[in-house]
Design an enzyme around this catalytic site. Structure first.
Site, PDB file in Angstrom:
ATOM      1  N   GLU A  94      -0.252 -34.977  -4.835  1.00 54.50           N
ATOM      2  CA  GLU A  94      -0.805 -34.681  -6.157  1.00 54.50           C
ATOM      3  C   GLU A  94      -0.255 -35.590  -7.258  1.00 54.50           C
ATOM      4  O   GLU A  94      -0.970 -35.924  -8.204  1.00 54.50           O
ATOM      5  CB  GLU A  94      -0.536 -33.216  -6.523  1.00 54.50           C
ATOM      6  N   SER A 365       1.552  34.968 -10.064  1.00 58.07           N
ATOM      7  CA  SER A 365       2.901  35.534  -9.943  1.00 58.07           C
ATOM      8  C   SER A 365       3.998  34.496  -9.771  1.00 58.07           C
ATOM      9  O   SER A 365       5.180  34.855  -9.750  1.00 58.07           O
ATOM     10  CB  SER A 365       2.943  36.512  -8.766  1.00 58.07           C
TER      11      SER A 365
END
Length: 689
Positions: A94, A365
């Site tokens: 590159e 409950s």
């Protein structure tokens, strides 16, 4: 005539001088502009490197359980986590002058211009790694002059403010490798099923060739072109003296095992739990959605994968596919509040609504332990007795009345103890206690236990008629289980940002908010739910699942016409289960009413399998004595049943049960006082006896 050449010479000299002056001025202006640009770039400082990165979620065991992204798989890693072969291959193919230029390769740019002129079209690129990195970070790929200028400007800023190593690291983490993989780590995992650090020369050279044209050079799409491109990369590496001719031959002949699958997360584990984690990131860390989704965070959660598997398995095994009943489970470590497992529904794909953290349902409950803890604070003991019979209560200065009923309209029609009232879930006892304490007391107590929902201070609150969230109820029971220390649900242990910096760490603080002795007494009473020695006018509510339990548990079930609950705990794990219909439809089928208990029992046994069974450790200021469960008095050898019951020291019973002795008064019974005093609580509650 001879003056004409002289005039021409003078005129030519004048033009040359003008050109020189103008050129000089132009160069000075250009130099000033360039200097100004450099100064401006320096003043602006480093450009922000905001790169969308996948956020990863980890279980308590350190395994990746989920990730978020926008279709771009990217996992930022440092240079020390990338194969040196890939680094060399990338630079060679590159930008071979990367380490020597200042962002622009002038010689390469000139060569590219000449090549383009000869071909009369753009045939050769000249972008350096820094330029490509600038383009990846800040710009698109449109071919306009404004884009080119911005690219150059950002290139200057990058080169002025970052080292070559930092620029190359950024490039290798942002470049596109095809198939949704951005960066070396994501690409390595996708193509080869391994980390970027472990790439061989053959794999690295193949990977380095892809960014030039991901659709053309992907080995999964076109292996022949990919191999051709690989050779170009290898030759470039040789020209840079990175490898030898022998290395090229070996790399080209090496077999490649291609995967073609993003392997970090193959499926989403505990999706309801992960949603709760994201909500915690917003509420506790104040992070926005974009940071959470694309900030490259590493979120270390409290999830126990084995516990989660157990929770999901028991829900699936207990509720038939054809049933419309929904379910939720929350499991926590009571000592820390860390959430170990969470199921928010039966099918996340069909409904992501989290019934564990979002749904507000009547707890029934399961609210009673909070009420009875408040009663212990106000002089009640496990032996406190009240009458269980059909009762109509007047309230609101006599303008209103309320008539609660026990399950199946069964009553003792006589006095029962608080310990037995809990085990049998007697509603009359609960409402009498609630009204004696004052309706506001339970509201305040519930808030002390961490419940944030608004509650109506009415007689029916004792029976759980005000809606709550499942996770808050489980957290409330955690406070009892840990001896009265304040905890909150914890989903996140630690969060790291994309740089690996810790931006959040859970800070464990211990704050005693309940009386430890009374919390233990309450826990010991809740073990009675599974103890059939407390059977009375009906069986204890945990009798249907007690045979499945292999260790000591404390817990409480609860039911309303539309909701079914079971919450219980050991010293190390607390879990709560809710089942019901989303639309609030009544649960008519008896089998469906039992799902919550069955799921809870199966989960606790499965989740704790392989761990030692531990009893609840008594506190220093409590005492255990054997009592007759029916009367709450000290048991004698003649009592048919006795149960070890704990009291805060000084509140234990001193009177022996005299109901079952045979013959004359036994010598082991103390003399009765000449005149019995009526207990204080019976005087207050006299209208309801």
């Amino acid at each position: 005539m001879e003056l004409i050449p002289s005039e021409r010479f003078k005129r030519t000299t004048k033009y040359v001088r003008a050109i020189i002056i103008l050129t000089t001025i132009g160069l000075i202006i250009l130099f000033v502009l360039l200097l100004s640009l450099l100064m401006y770039a320096k003043i602006l400082g480093p450009p922000p490197l905001v790169v969308p990165q996948s956020t990863l979620y980890y279980s308590a065991d350190g395994n990746v359980i989920g990730e978020t992204d926008n279709g771009q798989k990217r996992y930022w890693v440092g240079m020390d986590a990338i194969s040196p072969q890939l680094i060399k291959a990338t630079v060679a193919v590159e930008d071979r002058q990367f380490y020597t230029h200042n962002g622009f390769d002038i010689k390469r740019i000139g060569g590219a211009i000449l090549a383009d002129i000869r071909a009369m079209s753009k045939v050769q690129g000249a972008s350096t790694i820094t330029q490509q990195y600038a383009r990846n970070l800040f710009l698109g790929h449109d071919k306009t002059w404004s884009r080119k200028f911005n690219e150059a400007f950002y290139t200057i800023r990058l080169e002025m403010n970052y080292t070559k190593k930092e620029i190359l690291e950024g490039y290798l983490n942002t470049i596109y490798y095809g198939h949704g993989a951005y960066g070396a780590q994501a690409a390595s995992q996708y193509y080869f099923g391994k980390d970027a650090l472990d790439l061989t020369l053959a794999e690295a050279s193949m990977l380095a060739g892809i960014p030039k044209g991901p659709s053309n050079y992907s080995p999964l799409d076109n292996l022949e072109k990919a191999k051709s491109r690989q050779k170009v990369v290898l030759l470039a590496m040789k020209n840079q003296s990175y490898i030898s001719e022998k290395n090229i031959t070996e790399a080209q002949q090496a077999p490649l095992s291609l995967k073609g699958e993003h392997g970090t997360v193959t499926h989403k584990t505990a999706p309801y739990f992960q949603d709760a984690v994201k909500q915690a990131l917003k509420s506790q860390l104040h992070l926005n959605d974009r940071t959470i989704e694309l900030g490259g965070l590493k979120v270390y959660t409290t999830l126990d994968e084995s516990q989660q598997d157990a929770a999901e398995e028991v829900v699936s095994a207990t509720i038939p596919d054809s049933s419309g009943i929904q379910a939720s489970i929350v499991a926590m470590d009571p000592s820390t509040g860390e959430v170990r497992a969470l199921v928010g529904g039966r099918n996340y794909a069909e409904s992501p609504f989290n019934r564990a953290t979002q749904a507000v349902r009547q707890p029934g409950s399961t609210m009673k332990p909070l009420l009875y803890y408040a009663a212990l604070e106000n002089g009640f003991t496990p032996s406190t007795t009240l009458k269980s019979e059909t009762t109509t209560f007047s309230f609101d200065d006599g303008h209103s009345s309320y008539t609660p009923h026990n399950y199946n309209h069964q009553y003792a029609d006589g006095e029962i103890t608080m310990a037995q009232a809990i085990a049998l879930s007697d509603n009359i006892f609960a409402v009498k206690t609630h009204l004696f304490l004052g309706e506001k007391t339970l509201v305040d107590t519930a808030h002390r236990f961490g419940i944030t929902a608004k509650m109506a201070a009415v007689p029916s609150l004792a029976l759980g008629t005000s809606g709550v969230r499942a996770i808050e109820m489980v957290n409330a029971y955690s406070i009892l289980a840990n001896g009265g220390k304040k905890v909150k649900p914890v989903f996140i242990k630690k969060v790291e940002n994309q740089k690996g910096e810790v931006i959040f760490a859970q800070n464990k603080k211990s704050e005693q908010i309940l009386d430890a002795d009374k919390a233990f007494v309450m826990t010991q009473m809740l073990t009675g739910v599974f103890d059939e020695t407390l059977n009375g006018y009906t069986k204890v509510t945990g009798s249907t699942i007690s045979s499945q339990l292999t260790r000591p548990y404390a817990g409480k079930s609860g039911s309303t016409p539309t909701d079914s609950w079971m919450i219980g705990y050991t010293p190390k794990l607390v879990a709560g289960v809710w089942t019901g219909f989303d639309q609030g439809k009544k649960i008519e089928n008896p089998a469906e009413k039992s799902y919550a208990k069955k799921i809870w029992a199966a989960y606790m046994e499965k989740g704790l399998q392989g761990t030692p069974a531990k009893s609840f450790k008594e506190t220093k200021n409590v005492i255990g004595v054997n009592v007759n469960p029916a009367s709450g008095k000290l048991a004698t050898k003649d009592c048919p049943v006795s149960r070890l019951t704990y009291y805060v020291k000084g509140t234990e019973p001193v009177e022996y049960c005299a109901e079952h002795f045979r013959g004359e008064k036994p010598t082991h019974l103390p003399d009765e006082p000449e005149q019995k005093k009526t207990p204080w609580y019976k005087k207050v509650l006299k209208p309801w006896h």
